[in-house]
Scaffold this active site. Structure first.
Site, mmCIF file in Angstrom:
data_model
loop_
_atom_site.group_PDB
_atom_site.id
_atom_site.type_symbol
_atom_site.label_atom_id
_atom_site.label_comp_id
_atom_site.label_asym_id
_atom_site.label_seq_id
_atom_site.Cartn_x
_atom_site.Cartn_y
_atom_site.Cartn_z
ATOM 1 N N CYS A 132 18.909 23.392 -14.196
ATOM 2 C CA CYS A 132 18.522 22.049 -14.657
ATOM 3 C C CYS A 132 17.645 21.389 -13.587
ATOM 4 O O CYS A 132 18.042 21.304 -12.419
ATOM 5 C CB CYS A 132 19.766 21.208 -14.910
ATOM 6 S SG CYS A 132 19.397 19.456 -15.163
ATOM 7 N N LYS A 167 43.030 -7.033 14.384
ATOM 8 C CA LYS A 167 42.715 -7.509 15.734
ATOM 9 C C LYS A 167 42.910 -6.398 16.765
ATOM 10 O O LYS A 167 43.844 -5.607 16.638
ATOM 11 C CB LYS A 167 43.655 -8.667 16.115
ATOM 12 C CG LYS A 167 43.578 -9.869 15.210
ATOM 13 C CD LYS A 167 44.652 -10.897 15.553
ATOM 14 C CE LYS A 167 44.592 -12.073 14.596
ATOM 15 N NZ LYS A 167 45.699 -13.012 14.758
ATOM 16 N N ASP A 184 35.656 -18.701 -2.982
ATOM 17 C CA ASP A 184 35.486 -18.372 -1.566
ATOM 18 C C ASP A 184 34.316 -17.425 -1.379
ATOM 19 O O ASP A 184 33.531 -17.532 -0.435
ATOM 20 C CB ASP A 184 36.722 -17.608 -1.050
ATOM 21 C CG ASP A 184 37.811 -18.563 -0.672
ATOM 22 O OD1 ASP A 184 37.686 -19.748 -1.003
ATOM 23 O OD2 ASP A 184 38.800 -18.092 -0.062
ATOM 24 N N LEU A 215 36.544 -16.013 11.727
ATOM 25 C CA LEU A 215 36.378 -14.556 11.847
ATOM 26 C C LEU A 215 35.220 -14.025 11.021
ATOM 27 O O LEU A 215 34.892 -14.584 9.971
ATOM 28 C CB LEU A 215 37.649 -13.857 11.356
ATOM 29 C CG LEU A 215 38.921 -14.087 12.150
ATOM 30 C CD1 LEU A 215 40.086 -13.401 11.477
ATOM 31 C CD2 LEU A 215 38.738 -13.549 13.562
ATOM 32 N N LYS A 266 46.397 -12.274 6.041
ATOM 33 C CA LYS A 266 45.569 -13.461 6.233
ATOM 34 C C LYS A 266 46.097 -14.513 5.254
ATOM 35 O O LYS A 266 45.877 -14.420 4.038
ATOM 36 C CB LYS A 266 44.101 -13.126 5.958
ATOM 37 C CG LYS A 266 43.169 -14.273 6.237
ATOM 38 C CD LYS A 266 41.729 -13.785 6.129
ATOM 39 C CE LYS A 266 40.719 -14.879 6.399
ATOM 40 N NZ LYS A 266 40.879 -16.063 5.596
ATOM 41 N N GLU A 296 48.669 -21.327 10.151
ATOM 42 C CA GLU A 296 48.170 -21.637 8.814
ATOM 43 C C GLU A 296 49.283 -22.324 8.036
ATOM 44 O O GLU A 296 50.392 -21.781 7.914
ATOM 45 C CB GLU A 296 47.766 -20.300 8.158
ATOM 46 C CG GLU A 296 46.888 -20.420 6.961
ATOM 47 C CD GLU A 296 45.398 -20.570 7.284
ATOM 48 O OE1 GLU A 296 45.018 -20.628 8.473
ATOM 49 O OE2 GLU A 296 44.633 -20.671 6.315
ATOM 50 N N ASP A 325 31.055 -17.789 0.787
ATOM 51 C CA ASP A 325 30.700 -16.857 1.865
ATOM 52 C C ASP A 325 29.268 -16.359 1.712
ATOM 53 O O ASP A 325 28.525 -16.234 2.684
ATOM 54 C CB ASP A 325 31.641 -15.641 1.852
ATOM 55 C CG ASP A 325 33.041 -16.029 2.281
ATOM 56 O OD1 ASP A 325 33.202 -17.133 2.827
ATOM 57 O OD2 ASP A 325 33.973 -15.224 2.056
ATOM 58 N N ARG A 334 41.414 -27.717 11.843
ATOM 59 C CA ARG A 334 40.388 -26.974 12.553
ATOM 60 C C ARG A 334 39.138 -27.824 12.785
ATOM 61 O O ARG A 334 38.448 -27.678 13.781
ATOM 62 C CB ARG A 334 40.039 -25.700 11.783
ATOM 63 C CG ARG A 334 39.362 -24.700 12.661
ATOM 64 C CD ARG A 334 39.015 -23.469 11.905
ATOM 65 N NE ARG A 334 37.708 -23.637 11.285
ATOM 66 C CZ ARG A 334 37.180 -22.797 10.436
ATOM 67 N NH1 ARG A 334 37.846 -21.755 10.061
ATOM 68 N NH2 ARG A 334 35.989 -22.991 9.943
HETATM 69 S S1 IVH Z 1 43.033 -15.041 13.520
HETATM 70 C C1 IVH Z 1 40.046 -16.076 16.770
HETATM 71 N N1 IVH Z 1 45.064 -14.487 11.984
HETATM 72 O O1 IVH Z 1 41.714 -17.205 8.511
HETATM 73 C C2 IVH Z 1 41.251 -15.995 15.914
HETATM 74 N N2 IVH Z 1 43.478 -16.106 11.204
HETATM 75 O O2 IVH Z 1 38.422 -17.041 9.722
HETATM 76 C C3 IVH Z 1 40.887 -16.232 14.509
HETATM 77 N N3 IVH Z 1 43.999 -17.065 9.022
HETATM 78 O O3 IVH Z 1 40.409 -19.893 10.134
HETATM 79 C C4 IVH Z 1 41.961 -16.376 13.557
HETATM 80 N N4 IVH Z 1 45.868 -15.964 8.687
HETATM 81 O O4 IVH Z 1 42.796 -20.191 9.538
HETATM 82 C C5 IVH Z 1 43.938 -15.220 12.116
HETATM 83 N N5 IVH Z 1 46.913 -13.908 10.740
HETATM 84 C C6 IVH Z 1 45.807 -14.634 10.879
HETATM 85 C C7 IVH Z 1 45.385 -15.561 9.884
HETATM 86 C C8 IVH Z 1 44.185 -16.266 10.090
HETATM 87 C C9 IVH Z 1 45.030 -16.857 8.186
HETATM 88 C C10 IVH Z 1 42.860 -17.970 8.761
HETATM 89 C C11 IVH Z 1 42.537 -18.877 9.919
HETATM 90 C C12 IVH Z 1 41.083 -18.701 10.182
HETATM 91 C C13 IVH Z 1 40.597 -17.814 9.063
HETATM 92 C C14 IVH Z 1 39.733 -16.699 9.626
#
Ligand code: IVH
Length: 703
Positions: free
Chosen positions: A438, A301, A31, A81, A112, A167, A35, A133
């Protein structure tokens, strides 16, 4: 390679990785590597808009569209994100966000989930369809597969249209079993299985795979939420599975009703002050080990929906959320040599000299090896292939040896200082040069003093100071203010303009407040925080010197936030003749060695004459010395133990014996809420500002 060629190559690499990951469920890179490539491409594309291509992976937000599955449009854009890898970066994001809306920030922190993103579309109380997605705007229809997932409700009580983001994942235990029995160990990790399985063409096969879901955000047609918390509770009340870990961090006081609401909805919730958010992030790497599903980070968030709207979005992601990822980018390279750096405090740091390698967008040729024990633990030699990592903007570190080279000679740590040849002394895990003269230490002190985070003497950068030091022009801090820089006129690089600039920024630096001057001196253990406490308690250097010369440790340890080590360092420093001499000169040239009088007059000293002891733990004041600082700011005195002199006990949760003792001596017992009220009422009434403005400022101060 031209920029255009580089962009094309990156697009190809990324597209291949996406195909492998999303379509074949078989990662060809980590990953983090992904990235890094993605970030690099985004950067190049934004610098060179002339090479725009609508089919670039960046334009598609990482498309996962599978040609064999039917496509359908999303009714809400499925954004991804922004991310960061270190606590420092996270703190930076929180601070920046808070700066925009100082008095009212609440953050939620959720795991996450490391699975496969999906959007469930409900209408008339029934699951209508579900999409991957995809590219953020169009996804694959995986409705039949999703309907086999046991914890996805096919019916919900809300009857309007609602899109629910979640997810799909599989527990680690189920993964192992399934992978062994049905997958021939084909899947490298649970995420690959969850992603592959949810896209199968035959849903009967999907039903054999125990997939699950966590939902984390929904978009109902006719429902307006004021907060993310309300959004989560709404989903829960509709039988949609939300994660039980919900961190809620706020700069405001949290009332019991809200606390109850969170605890009821999320059995593993944590509620705290905003300043504990980063601590929670770090603690979560322990919680992560206890979970029976994979998470690859946390999502932070902004809770308030109105604030989210004000924060808005960038091209790719919302500004109101960020992912904190556990695994930092790493790179492999070869150790070419080791050099030993001498810090301003004399600490010797071994630094790896590396074959230059790209890591998270920059070329790295040096990385820290921390200390002798770390070198031994790694068992590292010149010629070894090593893994290096970089968390945020901090210096990269050598993490591990991945392949031994031919050299097996152990790396030896020097016995003498590489700068002045004094014998090194070991203190804890580190070696130190004890020679106060020194050269490297002296230069380090000058550079620290003039540095951006201290006195900020812009035109005296590290290189200029090194030149002046090596030419015996500036040796100690006071020389910065007494040296006649015109003597440099005619030396290469020192024209009239440069010299005028130096004079100007040196002059400018005299405006720094006493606390900055004190911290800039670089005295042992006296950083910004300790300097501030000293200034708040003593108000002038003369008072500090007077107290230090009494050589009474308790005099300092009585101050909240002062331990014995710090107290001893203050006593040692302010009994050192050389420092006292420096202070004398610096005072004479006009540096501030006392708090500005104006400030003192302005402060409302409504607590003067009171003597407080602070005990227990507090929701707002973490660490509790924050409360002590407020007491002192408003003129009160803070003592470490209860005695007949104590007038007030500020009493938090789980107070111990001090509470009883305070009662027995007849002190006023003040709880947290009452204390906050006292401060709010007294400070708001004193000044002419409207109450609400003043209150907002007090809240800010509490954070
Ligand atoms: S919030 C605008 N919350 O992580 C809202 N994402 O790039 C964006 N993901 O594609 C997502 N757990 O599939 C959010 N608690 C969580 C998450 C989560 C996993 C994944 C999601 C997203 C990626 C973030």
């Amino acid at each position: 390679m031209t920029v255009k060629e580089e962009i094309i190559a990156l697009r190809q690499q990324i597209a291949l990785a996406q195909r492998a990951y999303y379509v074949d469920s078989n990662s060809i890179m980590s990953d983090v590597e992904f990235d890094v490539l993605f970030d690099k491409l985004s950067k190049l594309e934004s610098e060179h808009p002339e090479f725009y291509d609508a089919n670039s992976p960046t334009a598609k937000i990482g498309s996962d569209i599978d040609n064999e599955l039917p496509e359908r449009e999303h009714s809400v854009p499925v954004l991804s994100l922004d991310k960061c890898y270190s606590a420092e970066d996270m703190l930076g994001w929180i601070k920046r966000t808070q700066d925009k809306f100082p008095s009212q920030i609440e953050l939620s922190i959720e795991p996450k989930i490391d699975g496969s993103g999906v959007v469930l579309y409900y209408d008339n109380g029934e699951l209508q369809y579900a999409l991957t997605r995809g590219n953020g705007y169009i996804g694959n229809d995986i409705t039949a597969n999703v309907k086999t997932i046991r914890n996805i409700p096919l019916k919900i009580s809300y009857t309007g249209k609602v899109a629910v983001r979640g997810e799909i994942y599989i527990t680690t235990k189920d993964f192992e079993e399934y992978n062994k029995n049905y997958g021939d160990n084909r899947y490298a990790n649970p995420r690959n299985l969850a992603s592959g399985c949810s896209r199968r063409l035959k849903s009967s096969e999907v039903a054999e795979c125990p997939l699950r879901i966590f939902v984390y955000e929904c978009f109902p047609e006719n429902q307006i939420f004021s907060s993310h918390l309300e959004n989560m509770i709404f989903m829960k009340e509709n039988g949609l599975p939300v994660n039980s870990y919900f961190g809620f961090f706020t700069s405001q006081n949290i009332n019991e009703e809200l606390r109850d609401k969170i605890n009821r909805a999320f059995p593993d919730s944590t509620i705290g002050n905003l300043q504990n958010a980063v601590e929670y992030l770090l603690k979560f790497s322990q919680i992560r080990k206890t979970l029976d599903y994979d998470i690859d980070g946390l999502v932070i968030k902004v809770n308030d929906i109105a604030l989210r709207e004000k924060l808005g979005m960038t091209e790719h992601h919302p500004r109101w959320a960020i992912a904190y990822k556990f695994d930092a980018p790493t790179a492999q390279t070869i150790l070419k040599g080791v050099t030993f750096q001498v810090g301003r405090g004399g600490r010797i740091t071994p630094v790896a000299l590396l074959q230059p390698v790209e890591l998270a967008g920059s070329v790295i040729s040096r990385a820290t090896l921390h200390n002798e024990d770390y070198i031994q633990m790694l068992g590292i030699n010149i010629g070894d292939t090593v893994n290096i990592s970089k968390r945020g903007d901090v210096i990269p570190a050598v993490e591990e040896v991945v392949e031994k080279g031919e050299n097996i000679e152990p790396l030896s740590f020097p016995e003498k200082c590489p700068s002045c040849a004094s014998i090194l002394v070991k203190d804890g895990a580190h070696h130190f040069c004890a020679n106060s003269e020194c050269p490297k230490k002296m230069l380090g002190r000058l550079q620290y003093f003039a540095g951006r985070s201290q006195m900020n003497i812009e035109s005296l950068g590290d290189k200029t100071l090194e030149f002046l030091f090596e030419n015996n022009m500036i040796i100690q801090i006071s020389d910065i203010y007494t040296f006649d820089f015109w003597k440099l006129l005619g030396t290469e690089g020192y024209g009239e303009k440069k010299i005028r600039n130096i004079f100007q920024s040196v002059e400018e630096s005299k405006k720094n407040p006493f606390s900055v001057v004190l911290a800039s001196l670089g005295l042992k253990d006296i950083g910004g925080k300790a300097a501030e406490i000293l200034v708040n308690n003593f108000h002038s250097v003369d008072k500090i010197i007077e107290a230090a010369q009494k050589k009474n440790l308790q005099f300092f340890t009585d101050i909240d936030g002062f331990g014995e080590t710090l107290a001893q360092s203050v006593i040692d420093s302010f009994n050192d003749e050389k420092l006292l001499e420096q202070i004398k000169i610096l005072k004479n040239v006009g540096l501030k060695f006392a708090e500005d009088e104006k400030n003192e007059q302005e402060t409302n000293l409504f607590l003067s004459g009171t003597r407080w002891v602070v005990t227990g733990s507090f929701a707002t004041f973490k660490p509790r010395e924050k409360a002590a600082e407020l007491i002192k700011k408003y003129g009160g005195e803070v003592l470490s133990s209860v005695s007949g002199k104590t007038t007030h006990l500020l009493c938090g949760e789980e107070a111990g014996s001090k509470l009883e003792k305070a009662r027995s001596v007849g002190a006023n017992i003040v709880d947290e809420q009452t204390f906050i009220k006292m401060i709010e009422e007294n400070t708001a009434s004193q000044e002419k500002k409207p109450d609400n403005v003043k209150k907002a400022e007090v809240q800010l101060e509490l954070f």
